[in-house]
Each structure stands twice: as structure tokens, then as C-alpha cells.
Design an enzyme around this catalytic site. Structure first.
Site, mmCIF file in Angstrom:
data_model
loop_
_atom_site.group_PDB
_atom_site.id
_atom_site.type_symbol
_atom_site.label_atom_id
_atom_site.label_comp_id
_atom_site.label_asym_id
_atom_site.label_seq_id
_atom_site.Cartn_x
_atom_site.Cartn_y
_atom_site.Cartn_z
ATOM 1 N N SER A 176 47.789 83.380 -4.437
ATOM 2 C CA SER A 176 49.234 83.172 -4.499
ATOM 3 C C SER A 176 49.764 82.540 -3.219
ATOM 4 O O SER A 176 49.438 82.983 -2.115
ATOM 5 C CB SER A 176 49.964 84.502 -4.713
ATOM 6 N N HIS B 47 56.563 87.039 -3.502
ATOM 7 C CA HIS B 47 55.844 88.304 -3.662
ATOM 8 C C HIS B 47 54.720 88.457 -2.634
ATOM 9 O O HIS B 47 54.207 89.559 -2.442
ATOM 10 C CB HIS B 47 55.310 88.463 -5.095
ATOM 11 N N ASP C 204 60.458 83.089 -6.948
ATOM 12 C CA ASP C 204 59.231 83.556 -6.304
ATOM 13 C C ASP C 204 58.728 82.584 -5.237
ATOM 14 O O ASP C 204 57.545 82.241 -5.194
ATOM 15 C CB ASP C 204 58.118 83.834 -7.318
#
Length: 358
Positions: free
Chosen positions: A213, A99, A130
Site C-alpha cells: 500500500s 491508511h 485514502d
């Protein structure tokens, strides 16, 4: 099966050295009536000095880990979004979250130790877990790959540091502990995440904010034990102290396949081989997953399921939505047999299904 306490949203250890407990000495002291620790006021300075030395030692370990690992944690700019990544090898491969790269093909990468921006290109993205790998077009001098732990033996209570670029602040470090292991969580959908259901996640109290992230969750042996990916949310607000990282074994498995083959060739993730949609009951509450289509020769078709069937349970676990179906399958492997309960017309039926691979 664990689920996150609230829908988590993505944010674009060493093995502890134990000292042996001197049990025999403690017993001897009790039997002989030997004096215990000095609890008098005069003993307070000595205890304070010991505590101060212990704190200094822990602080030095933090600083050593940061010095070792932070140069391997980069900031990735993908369009208008910012995230983090970790240098995987000396060839310029960087592992991050799917993402973070979103639909991009080229990226700007910067490191905490310099202002120069480097160009990188997408190798491959695997939204189902992911994870993604990008590669620097040119190798900067002194590029340092992080050390990735070779085990998932992470212990609850283990001290960890989260490194990344929260809110665009590159080279940031937060600290916490491993709060739990083996969590299954589902990401939000497009725009914030891939919508993937992720099993075996490491839960941590180390702060994970937007931009963290794809960064590094690190133990006190300077080893990456996970990739920070999600922060739990309560309504529209973040739930402080509840973050999740993809475990290192999954990271290594996916990254190695992408680097070797340019894609994931063996996901290890179980599937029913269907396309489905959530259906509602008369009270407009989610009540199951209707099969829209089955893959020819896939797991569901081989077990006799067909379009129009509504799946309501997997091995007795209720299935009410597409997400809950993914979570029910997340802890299984391809080739596992599960009992699928479904409704066809007005009749409830069940079938033994040998799971396929996503």
C-alpha cells in the site's frame, strides 16, 4: 457501476508503442499464393531465436524501469505498521495511502538503496480518498522524485510493475497487466483501511500484498500510473491476482492540493450532506439508509429530505447500506442532479437532489 468481486482489504504505463500491421502485404500474399511462414521442423530454431530475442528485449525493459523507479519508492514505518510511499518531488514530499499513516504524525522512512532511516512528518491525510502526503525532515543526498504520468489513458492488457515493501520486504517488484479500469471499490473499516469508497480504480494482476500500500504501479515508460491500495479478499483469504490502485490523476489532484494548501480544498467528490445509518428489514436484511441528520443548507435539506427518511435508491440504483450509498454517489460530481427515492412513514417518495461536495 462496478463493484469489487469481494470486499477488498487495503495492503499497509506507458502508452504502448504499436507497430503498424502490414495488412496490404498479407492480402497480397493471399492473392498471389505466396508462401506463408515456414512451419517445417527446420523453421523451429529460427522461430525460437526470434522468441528469445523478444524475451531478452522485454527483460531489459523491466530492468530499465526498475532501475529508474525503484530508488523513488520508500518504506514507511508508522508505529507497528509498515507501508510504502513514492517520492513526489525534490522537496521531500512523499505520497502514500491514508491508511498507511493511520493516526501518526511522524514516521521512519527508508529507501531501497541504503540502510539509513530518515524522519518524516505528516503534511496532511485525506481518508476519503485514502491518500496522504508526508515530508522528509532532511533531504538525503541523491533523492529522486518519481515521474507521475499526466493521463489516465490506461489500457486493459498494458504491462505494469508494482513496487513497494510487501510484508516488510523493501524494494520488492511484481509484474502483471492492467486487468480493468474504472472499478469502484469500498475499503474495510478502521484497523485495515479508511472505509472509503474509491471510484475509477485501476485493477491489476500484479501481486499486491500487505505492505505494498502506498507504493507505485508503474508502466514500461517508467511512469507511475497509480498507487497500489487494495487487494481483493474472498472470506478471510486474499483473492490472488486481483488488486486495485488509485489512478494517477486522483493522486496528483490530492497531492498538489495538500502540498499547496496543507489540506484538500476541492475534493471533486459528490455528497448528499447527510449523516446516515444502515437499517434492516423484518428479515434482518439491509434495506436502506436512514437519515440521522441533514446538514443545514446542504443538498438533502434543500431537496426536502429530513431526519427519519430512509433512502432506498439513487437514480434507480438500489441502496441498502451506507457502503452502497457511497458507491451510488462515487461516479457523480458535485452539482450533478440525481433522483433520490426514499420512504417517509409508509409512503415512498422521490426528490431531485443537486449534489453537494464531500
Amino acid at each position: 457501476m462496478d463493484a469489487s468481486p469481494a470486499p477488498p482489504s487495503p495492503c499497509r504505463s506507458g502508452r504502448r508503442r504499436r507497430l503498424p500491421l502490414a495488412a496490404g502485404v498479407g492480402v497480397l500474399a493471399l492473392v498471389c499464393g505466396c508462401a506463408g511462414p515456414d512451419t517445417s521442423p527446420s523453421g523451429a530454431p529460427a522461430r525460437q531465436a526470434v522468441a528469445a530475442r523478444a524475451a531478452d528485449g522485454l527483460e531489459e525493459r523491466y530492468q530499465d524501469v526498475i532501475t529508474d523507479v525503484l530508488p523513488s519508492v520508500v518504506q514507511i514505518a508508522a508505529g507497528d505498521g509498515l507501508g510504502s510511499g513514492v517520492v513526489y518531488d525534490d522537496k521531500g514530499h512523499i505520497v502514500t495511502n491514508a491508511h498507511v499513516v493511520a493516526g501518526g504524525k511522524t514516521f521512519d522512512v527508508s529507501v531501497p538503496t541504503g540502510e539509513k532511516v530518515f524522519k518524516a512528518s505528516l503534511v496532511s491525510s485525506y481518508p476519503e480518498q485514502d491518500l496522504a502526503v508526508v515530508k522528509l525532515n532532511d533531504l538525503p543526498a541523491g533523492l529522486k522524485a518519481a515521474r507521475f504520468d499526466d493521463t489516465d489513458e490506461v489500457e486493459v492488457g498494458q504491462i505494469v510493475l508494482a513496487m513497494g515493501s510487501p510484508l516488510g520486504l523493501s524494494g520488492s517488484v511484481t509484474q502483471g497487466i492492467v486487468s480493468a479500469v474504472g472499478r469502484t471499490v469500498s475499503e474495510s473499516g478502521p484497523g485495515d483501511g479508511t472505509g472509503a469508497t474509491l471510484a475509477g480504480m485501476v485493477q491489476t494482476s500484479a501481486a499486491i500484498n500487505p505492505g505494498n500500500s502506498g507504493g507505485a504501479l508503474v508502466n514500461l515508460d517508467s511512469e507511475v500510473i497509480g498507487i497500489p491500495t487494495l487487494a481483493a479478499a474472498e472470506g478471510d483469504s486474499a483473492a490472488p491476482g486481483i488488486g486495485f490502485a488509485i489512478p494517477v490523476s486522483t493522486v496528483r489532484t490530492v497531492a498538489e492540493q495538500i502540498i499547496k494548501s496543507g489540506k484538500v480544498t476541492d475534493s471533486g467528490r459528490a455528497a448528499l450532506d447527510i449523516t446516515g445509518r444502515t437499517v434492516l428489514d423484518a428479515g434482518y436484511r439491509p434495506a436502506g439508509v436512514a437519515i440521522v441528520s441533514v446538514e443545514k443548507g446542504g443538498a438533502a435539506q434543500d431537496a426536502g429530505l429530513r431526519a427519519g427518511d430512509v433512502i432506498t435508491r439513487i437514480d434507480g440504483t438500489p441502496v441498502t447500506t451506507i457502503t452502497s450509498l457511497s458507491e451510488a454517489l462515487a461516479d457523480h460530481r458535485p452539482g450533478d442532479e440525481v433522483e433520490v427515492t426514499y420512504v417517509r412513514g409508509d409512503a415512498e417518495k422521490s426528490a431531485e437532489v443537486t449534489l453537494g461536495e464531500m
